[in-house]
Write a protein that holds these residues in place. Structure first.
Motif, PDB file in Angstrom:
ATOM      1  N   TYR A  35     -21.052  60.752  95.274  1.00  0.00           N
ATOM      2  CA  TYR A  35     -20.015  60.041  94.527  1.00  0.00           C
ATOM      3  C   TYR A  35     -19.293  60.959  93.544  1.00  0.00           C
TER       4      TYR A  35
ATOM      5  N   MET B  15     -10.148  53.476  99.194  1.00  0.00           N
ATOM      6  CA  MET B  15     -11.160  53.466 100.257  1.00  0.00           C
ATOM      7  C   MET B  15     -12.087  54.669 100.166  1.00  0.00           C
TER       8      MET B  15
ATOM      9  N   LEU C   9     -15.592  54.225  98.857  1.00  0.00           N
ATOM     10  CA  LEU C   9     -16.603  53.559  99.686  1.00  0.00           C
ATOM     11  C   LEU C   9     -17.123  54.468 100.799  1.00  0.00           C
TER      12      LEU C   9
ATOM     13  N   MET D 268     -21.057  55.520 100.991  1.00  0.00           N
ATOM     14  CA  MET D 268     -21.966  54.525 101.562  1.00  0.00           C
ATOM     15  C   MET D 268     -21.810  54.440 103.076  1.00  0.00           C
TER      16      MET D 268
ATOM     17  N   SER E 260     -14.473  46.910 103.606  1.00  0.00           N
ATOM     18  CA  SER E 260     -15.438  47.009 102.504  1.00  0.00           C
ATOM     19  C   SER E 260     -16.664  46.145 102.784  1.00  0.00           C
TER      20      SER E 260
ATOM     21  N   ILE F  14     -18.826  47.903 105.285  1.00  0.00           N
ATOM     22  CA  ILE F  14     -19.535  49.051 104.697  1.00  0.00           C
ATOM     23  C   ILE F  14     -20.690  48.582 103.825  1.00  0.00           C
ATOM     24  N   PHE F  15     -20.444  47.550 102.987  1.00  0.00           N
ATOM     25  CA  PHE F  15     -21.532  47.039 102.135  1.00  0.00           C
ATOM     26  C   PHE F  15     -22.672  46.475 102.977  1.00  0.00           C
TER      27      PHE F  15
ATOM     28  N   TYR G  85     -24.614  49.433 104.427  1.00  0.00           N
ATOM     29  CA  TYR G  85     -25.426  50.085 103.391  1.00  0.00           C
ATOM     30  C   TYR G  85     -26.623  49.217 103.023  1.00  0.00           C
TER      31      TYR G  85
END
Length: 403
Positions: free
Chosen positions: A105, A288, A291, A294, A352, A355-356, A359
């Protein structure tokens, strides 16, 4: 303070990140270079114009290459940790995936700021400079050369043709010139040799001709006047070159300019839709990037006892597909069919959510692997293809022995 593990992760990420960024930029530059060489050669411009145009295209290529480099840099780093079992050791000593994503990050935040500066300010200005160079090449402002063996128009009233060019244009052979005045008077000249000479007036040059014939005709002449000469200076008025437009296109506006135009009630509706679509397109591409660490982690870790590189392939497909969807959303948003916020931030929310979820599966479900089903399907497909190839090979062997 960064720990030894953080520094180790930073080294693992930095090398593939920089390598991917350089390779992606070079591939895009090489692809564009061929078409630019053809364009500049067709317009008769100098070779240096190609390098200037490529330099102005580089920010656009970097804006595409930076997210791909970030994704692959983090993915390849965690893939190496996973395949070498180092990741299992780190997890066993209490390092969570959230803690391991601290360094990725840091890269993501720094590169997102860099990309924001590129797409928000550098890329619009470089795009305008690129279009200005194209305009100057077409208009002859860069000193475009006269094409040998073709009729070339110098303004509206003069035509020139040259058979041969020697000494880099300093010695011209087989010359034909025809000029028409505003009063209807015309001059046609043929000469064996010639050369262009500069004058004190930047709008006029001298064409010095040798060993030729001049034919002068006018409405008041009963017959054309013919003159043979050994040397004759023909003044040529250079055509006026119009100025290139300003930064009137939405893609050539900076982010603050787009924001102001989008909120200005005096902006026409069509232009406002284009401006808002382009503004949200740039912003959603940058956001974006936060993200991507992840997503890269989820794609990087293969199932246990597997060294499949399917995640690398899927990550590239994911990021390119998302970019293309954003381009489509910008297009329909600029047409006014859908509000740009919905057309661009809607796909962002869907991506999103995906992706969440990926993860969450990899980080919080024991033994979770979000792409395990695809890994299994591709493994089965690979086995079937291998069997088919072996079957075809066995069928071909007897025929070869009989021959």
């Amino acid at each position: 303070m960064l720990t030894a593990i953080d520094r180790y992760l930073a080294r693992l990420i930095a090398l593939p990140l920089l390598g991917t960024l350089v390779i992606a930029a070079m591939l895009l530059v090489l692809d564009k270079m061929l078409s630019l060489f053809d364009f500049v050669a067709a317009e008769g411009g100098p070779v240096s114009a190609v390098w200037r145009m490529l330099a102005n295209m580089l920010p656009e290529y970097l804006s595409l290459g930076i997210p791909i480099g970030l994704m692959l840099g983090i993915l390849l780093a965690f893939r190496k940790l996973a395949t070498s079992s180092e990741l299992d050791v780190m997890r066993a000593v209490g390092l969570s995936y959230g803690r391991l994503l601290r360094v990725p990050y840091m890269f993501a935040f720094a590169l997102a700021l860099l990309n924001l500066g590129i797409v928000g300010w550098v890329q619009p200005l470089s795009r305008h400079a690129y279009e200005a160079l194209r305009f100057e090449l077409r208009s002859g402002a860069l000193g475009a050369s006269i094409k040998v063996g073709e009729f070339t128009s110098l303004g509206k009233r003069m035509t020139l043709r040259i058979e041969r060019s020697l000494d880099e244009g300093r010695n011209l052979r087989g010359i034909f010139v025809r000029a028409v005045g505003k009063d209807g008077q015309s001059v046609a000249v043929t000469a064996a040799q010639g050369a262009f000479l500069a004058t004190d007036d930047p709008d006029t040059i001298i064409f010095r001709l040798r060993d030729g014939v001049l034919v002068n005709d006018a409405p008041k002449y009963k017959t054309p006047r013919i003159l043979s000469f050994s040397s004759h200076d023909l003044p040529i008025d250079l055509p006026q070159i119009e100025n290139f437009r300003g930064r009137d296109v939405d893609r050539e506006k900076t982010l603050p300019e787009l924001f102001s135009m989008g909120r200005d009630p005096a902006t026409p509706t069509k232009l406002r839709n284009e401006v808002r679509s382009n503004f949200h397109f740039r912003m959603v591409e940058v956001v974006m990037m936060m993200l991507l660490p992840m997503a890269a982690l989820a794609f990087a870790i293969p199932p246990k006892r597997s060294t499949s590189a399917l995640g690398v392939f899927l990550s590239i497909v994911f990021i390119v597909t998302y970019h293309k969807i954003n381009q489509y959303g910008e297009s329909i948003g600029s047409l006014g069919k859908i509000d740009p916020i919905i057309a661009l931030w809607g796909p962002f929310l869907l991506a999103s959510g995906l992706i969440f979820w990926m993860y969450h599966v990899i980080a919080h479900r024991p033994g979770g692997q979000p792409i395990a089903a695809l890994e299994y399907a591709f493994a089965k497909l690979g086995k079937q293809i291998g069997r088919l190839l072996r079957f075809v090979t066995r069928r071909g062997e007897p025929a070869q022995g009989a021959a």
